[in-house]
Design a protein around this motif. Structure first.
Motif, PDB file in Angstrom:
ATOM      1  N   THR A 189       9.111 121.154  93.185  1.00 45.27           N
ATOM      2  CA  THR A 189       9.114 120.751  91.780  1.00 45.27           C
ATOM      3  C   THR A 189       9.227 119.238  91.602  1.00 45.27           C
ATOM      4  OG1 THR A 189      11.525 121.054  91.605  1.00 45.27           O
ATOM      5  CG2 THR A 189      10.124 122.939  91.035  1.00 45.27           C
ATOM      6  N   LEU A 190       9.563 118.512  92.672  1.00 50.11           N
ATOM      7  CA  LEU A 190       9.638 117.057  92.570  1.00 50.11           C
ATOM      8  C   LEU A 190       8.253 116.415  92.582  1.00 50.11           C
ATOM      9  CD1 LEU A 190      12.622 116.207  94.965  1.00 50.11           C
ATOM     10  CD2 LEU A 190      12.666 116.621  92.505  1.00 50.11           C
ATOM     11  N   GLY A 191       7.244 117.143  93.047  1.00 51.09           N
ATOM     12  CA  GLY A 191       5.923 116.563  93.240  1.00 51.09           C
ATOM     13  C   GLY A 191       5.123 116.427  91.952  1.00 51.09           C
ATOM     14  N   ASP A 192       4.229 115.457  91.931  1.00 45.59           N
ATOM     15  CA  ASP A 192       3.207 115.340  90.889  1.00 45.59           C
ATOM     16  C   ASP A 192       1.856 115.799  91.428  1.00 45.59           C
ATOM     17  OD1 ASP A 192       4.385 113.997  88.425  1.00 45.59           O
ATOM     18  OD2 ASP A 192       5.078 112.625  89.986  1.00 45.59           O
ATOM     19  N   VAL A 193       1.593 115.478  92.692  1.00 43.33           N
ATOM     20  CA  VAL A 193       0.338 115.868  93.345  1.00 43.33           C
ATOM     21  C   VAL A 193       0.660 116.296  94.774  1.00 43.33           C
ATOM     22  CG1 VAL A 193      -1.944 115.106  94.130  1.00 43.33           C
ATOM     23  CG2 VAL A 193      -1.036 114.258  91.955  1.00 43.33           C
ATOM     24  N   MET A 194       0.096 117.419  95.194  1.00 46.64           N
ATOM     25  CA  MET A 194       0.224 117.877  96.571  1.00 46.64           C
ATOM     26  C   MET A 194      -0.948 117.338  97.374  1.00 46.64           C
ATOM     27  SD  MET A 194       2.204 119.894  98.400  1.00 46.64           S
ATOM     28  CE  MET A 194       2.185 120.693  99.989  1.00 46.64           C
ATOM     29  N   VAL A 195      -0.681 116.802  98.567  1.00 47.25           N
ATOM     30  CA  VAL A 195      -1.737 116.249  99.413  1.00 47.25           C
ATOM     31  C   VAL A 195      -1.780 117.044 100.720  1.00 47.25           C
ATOM     32  CG1 VAL A 195      -2.727 114.179 100.445  1.00 47.25           C
ATOM     33  CG2 VAL A 195      -1.289 113.979  98.407  1.00 47.25           C
ATOM     34  N   VAL A 199      -1.058 127.505  98.453  1.00 47.27           N
ATOM     35  CA  VAL A 199      -0.683 128.503  97.450  1.00 47.27           C
ATOM     36  C   VAL A 199       0.741 128.280  96.966  1.00 47.27           C
ATOM     37  CG1 VAL A 199      -2.348 130.260  98.115  1.00 47.27           C
ATOM     38  CG2 VAL A 199      -0.149 130.197  99.266  1.00 47.27           C
ATOM     39  N   GLU A 200       1.602 127.716  97.813  1.00 52.28           N
ATOM     40  CA  GLU A 200       2.950 127.398  97.360  1.00 52.28           C
ATOM     41  C   GLU A 200       2.922 126.285  96.312  1.00 52.28           C
ATOM     42  OE1 GLU A 200       5.182 128.747 101.503  1.00 52.28           O
ATOM     43  OE2 GLU A 200       4.987 126.619 101.032  1.00 52.28           O
ATOM     44  N   ALA A 201       2.055 125.289  96.516  1.00 48.08           N
ATOM     45  CA  ALA A 201       1.883 124.243  95.511  1.00 48.08           C
ATOM     46  C   ALA A 201       1.303 124.825  94.228  1.00 48.08           C
ATOM     47  CB  ALA A 201       0.981 123.143  96.055  1.00 48.08           C
ATOM     48  N   MET A 202       0.335 125.727  94.357  1.00 48.45           N
ATOM     49  CA  MET A 202      -0.258 126.361  93.182  1.00 48.45           C
ATOM     50  C   MET A 202       0.777 127.183  92.424  1.00 48.45           C
ATOM     51  SD  MET A 202      -3.835 127.352  95.099  1.00 48.45           S
ATOM     52  CE  MET A 202      -4.330 128.682  94.026  1.00 48.45           C
ATOM     53  N   ALA A 203       1.680 127.838  93.138  1.00 43.62           N
ATOM     54  CA  ALA A 203       2.737 128.619  92.484  1.00 43.62           C
ATOM     55  C   ALA A 203       3.710 127.730  91.729  1.00 43.62           C
ATOM     56  CB  ALA A 203       3.487 129.454  93.526  1.00 43.62           C
ATOM     57  N   THR A 204       3.744 126.439  92.078  1.00 44.35           N
ATOM     58  CA  THR A 204       4.587 125.468  91.392  1.00 44.35           C
ATOM     59  C   THR A 204       3.784 124.715  90.327  1.00 44.35           C
ATOM     60  OG1 THR A 204       5.629 125.171  93.577  1.00 44.35           O
ATOM     61  CG2 THR A 204       6.389 123.733  91.833  1.00 44.35           C
ATOM     62  N   ALA A 205       2.521 125.075  90.151  1.00 43.05           N
ATOM     63  CA  ALA A 205       1.617 124.434  89.192  1.00 43.05           C
ATOM     64  C   ALA A 205       1.371 122.973  89.535  1.00 43.05           C
ATOM     65  CB  ALA A 205       2.136 124.572  87.756  1.00 43.05           C
ATOM     66  N   LEU A 206       1.265 122.687  90.841  1.00 45.97           N
ATOM     67  CA  LEU A 206       0.921 121.337  91.269  1.00 45.97           C
ATOM     68  C   LEU A 206      -0.573 121.244  91.548  1.00 45.97           C
ATOM     69  CD1 LEU A 206       3.700 120.328  93.856  1.00 45.97           C
ATOM     70  CD2 LEU A 206       3.483 119.626  91.477  1.00 45.97           C
ATOM     71  N   PRO A 207      -1.249 120.204  91.058  1.00 42.61           N
ATOM     72  CA  PRO A 207      -2.637 119.981  91.467  1.00 42.61           C
ATOM     73  C   PRO A 207      -2.670 119.519  92.915  1.00 42.61           C
ATOM     74  CG  PRO A 207      -1.864 118.113  90.200  1.00 42.61           C
ATOM     75  CD  PRO A 207      -0.746 119.142  90.171  1.00 42.61           C
ATOM     76  N   ILE A 208      -3.781 119.766  93.591  1.00 44.69           N
ATOM     77  CA  ILE A 208      -3.867 119.526  95.031  1.00 44.69           C
ATOM     78  C   ILE A 208      -5.035 118.600  95.336  1.00 44.69           C
ATOM     79  CG2 ILE A 208      -4.202 120.623  97.288  1.00 44.69           C
ATOM     80  CD1 ILE A 208      -3.159 123.245  95.897  1.00 44.69           C
ATOM     81  N   VAL A 209      -4.795 117.635  96.205  1.00 44.06           N
ATOM     82  CA  VAL A 209      -5.877 116.869  96.821  1.00 44.06           C
ATOM     83  C   VAL A 209      -5.869 117.264  98.291  1.00 44.06           C
ATOM     84  CG1 VAL A 209      -6.752 114.596  97.445  1.00 44.06           C
ATOM     85  CG2 VAL A 209      -5.744 114.958  95.187  1.00 44.06           C
ATOM     86  N   ALA A 210      -6.948 117.850  98.755  1.00 47.14           N
ATOM     87  CA  ALA A 210      -6.973 118.398 100.112  1.00 47.14           C
ATOM     88  C   ALA A 210      -8.307 118.118 100.777  1.00 47.14           C
ATOM     89  CB  ALA A 210      -6.725 119.908 100.081  1.00 47.14           C
ATOM     90  N   ALA A 211      -8.279 118.144 102.104  1.00 50.15           N
ATOM     91  CA  ALA A 211      -9.517 118.075 102.875  1.00 50.15           C
ATOM     92  C   ALA A 211     -10.270 119.388 102.705  1.00 50.15           C
ATOM     93  CB  ALA A 211      -9.210 117.822 104.342  1.00 50.15           C
ATOM     94  N   ALA A 212     -11.576 119.306 102.537  1.00 49.53           N
ATOM     95  CA  ALA A 212     -12.405 120.514 102.455  1.00 49.53           C
ATOM     96  C   ALA A 212     -12.633 121.035 103.869  1.00 49.53           C
ATOM     97  CB  ALA A 212     -13.725 120.197 101.757  1.00 49.53           C
ATOM     98  N   ALA A 213     -11.549 121.479 104.492  1.00 51.64           N
ATOM     99  CA  ALA A 213     -11.561 121.803 105.915  1.00 51.64           C
ATOM    100  C   ALA A 213     -11.103 123.234 106.142  1.00 51.64           C
ATOM    101  CB  ALA A 213     -10.634 120.843 106.671  1.00 51.64           C
TER     102      ALA A 213
END
Length: 378
Positions: free
Chosen positions: A274-280, A294-308
């Protein structure tokens, strides 16, 4: 009910706050199927744990680590299950297949670590995996990886995506959570900071170095950014490896903008999200699923991720996050992170989309229902 033996790799005890993601998946999924199956979990012993215990109501047989394979054979021969599921260790399945004729063997692969060199030599691939009556994987990426290794028809391969228990997580962007978050940030001296969050093992494949290398380009636009890196090199120890020392060395020029937080056990980890603004999530192409997504999504955090790897199966590009071509790392992280940090409404809308997708598609009860159905029919 059908008797199913679930075999852990034998590397960590179960349940344990400092075990690998394999044990955590078993701990979350298997107990949800105990109304439909007669299940026993087999693992190794640990300090303070009885030789026979329970994991959320499922019997757990703990065997000596030094004689794990021999003890497994004795225990399974005595109990006589109809199905044996081996998690992440094809060589264990090979040994059990030879000793337990007539028993259906399922291989549940959580990554490709143990089906590629040095764990398996190229000539051993088909012999090891071909022993399984069925293979379970957590992503289409991993299914395709296995299929590419077979010259003949592989066993049936079933994709069973992982999940979360939504009630374990507290979504961002509610007044109560925002107020509590503000207090927690102030206590840590991060008041008014925009928090980039990384959660995972500190190993090269997770790409933590990419975040640090991209940070100057982010600071130039958002000097109020702060990177929170949560994790250690291993699950059971916080010792520093050569890679961790390298991370801290390259972080020196931007040290005021980074905090390294050693491994946090899962129940407590929820509050850190819950401390995050963006998950990387700048993982390498070997990332089979990426449970942190999915844990970030469950916290309603937007994600910047490698398309890997399997990440694009979880994070919808432009909907719940922004995906970056792996070959563009680290500099490819800068623009999408800056975009999200500069647009609170976009962060909120992507977080809400990820939360809805998580509730709809990535829940442990859904994973468990698919798993139980497969155990019934294999």
């Amino acid at each position: 009910m059908r008797k199913v033996a679930v075999i852990t790799p034998g590397s960590f005890v179960i349940p344990s706050a400092r075990s690998s993601s394999v044990e955590r998946v078993i701990e979350q999924v298997v107990p949800l199927a105990r109304q439909d199956l007669d299940i026993r979990i087999y693992g190794t012993g640990g300090r303070g744990l009885s030789l026979k215990g329970y994991v959320h109501g499922v019997p757990c047989i703990r065997l000596p680590a030094a004689s794990y394979h021999k003890s497994l054979v004795r225990g399974l021969t005595s109990w006589r299950p109809e199905v044996v599921e081996v998690n992440n260790r094809p060589f264990i399945l090979q040994k059990l297949k030879a000793r337990l004729p007539g028993v259906k063997m399922v291989l549940n692969l959580h990554s490709n670590t143990f089906i590629r060199p040095p764990s398996l030599k190229p000539g051993q691939f088909e012999a090891a995996l071909g022993q399984a009556d069925c293979i379970i994987v957590n992503s289409r990426y991993l299914k395709q990886f296995i299929e590419a290794g077979f010259r003949r028809m592989p066993p049936e391969i079933i994709v069973n995506h992982l999940g979360v228990r939504p009630e374990d997580f507290t979504p961002r962007f509610t007044p109560a959570v925002e107020a509590l978050r503000g207090l927690q940030l102030a206590q840590r001296g991060w008041e008014g900071k925009k928090i980039l969050l990384f959660v995972g093992r500190l190993i090269p494949e997770k790409g933590v170095h990419h975040i640090i290398e991209a940070l100057p380009g982010i600071i130039a636009v958002h000097p109020d950014v702060h990177v929170l890196i949560i994790g250690s090199a291993g699950y059971s120890s916080d010792r520093e490896t050569a890679y961790v020392r390298r991370l801290k060395q390259i972080a020196r020029p931007v040290a005021p903008w980074i905090t390294f937080q050693p491994y946090v056990p899962f129940p407590a980890l929820v509050h850190w999200y819950t401390l995050g603004d963006v998950m990387v999530v700048p993982s390498s192409t070997r990332e089979a699923f990426g449970l942190v997504n999915v844990e970030a999504m469950a916290t309603a955090l937007p994600i910047v991720a490698a398309a890997a790897g399997g990440i694009p199966e979880v994070v919808e590009d432009g909907v719940s996050g922004l995906l970056v071509p792996p070959e563009s790392l680290p500099w490819g992280l800068v623009a999408p992170i800056n975009r999200l940090l500069g647009d609170e409404s976009l962060r909120a809308s992507m977080g809400a989309a990820g939360l809805a997708r998580c509730h709809r598609q990535f829940r442990w009860d859904l994973t468990a229902a698919r798993w139980a159905q497969l155990m019934q029919r294999v």
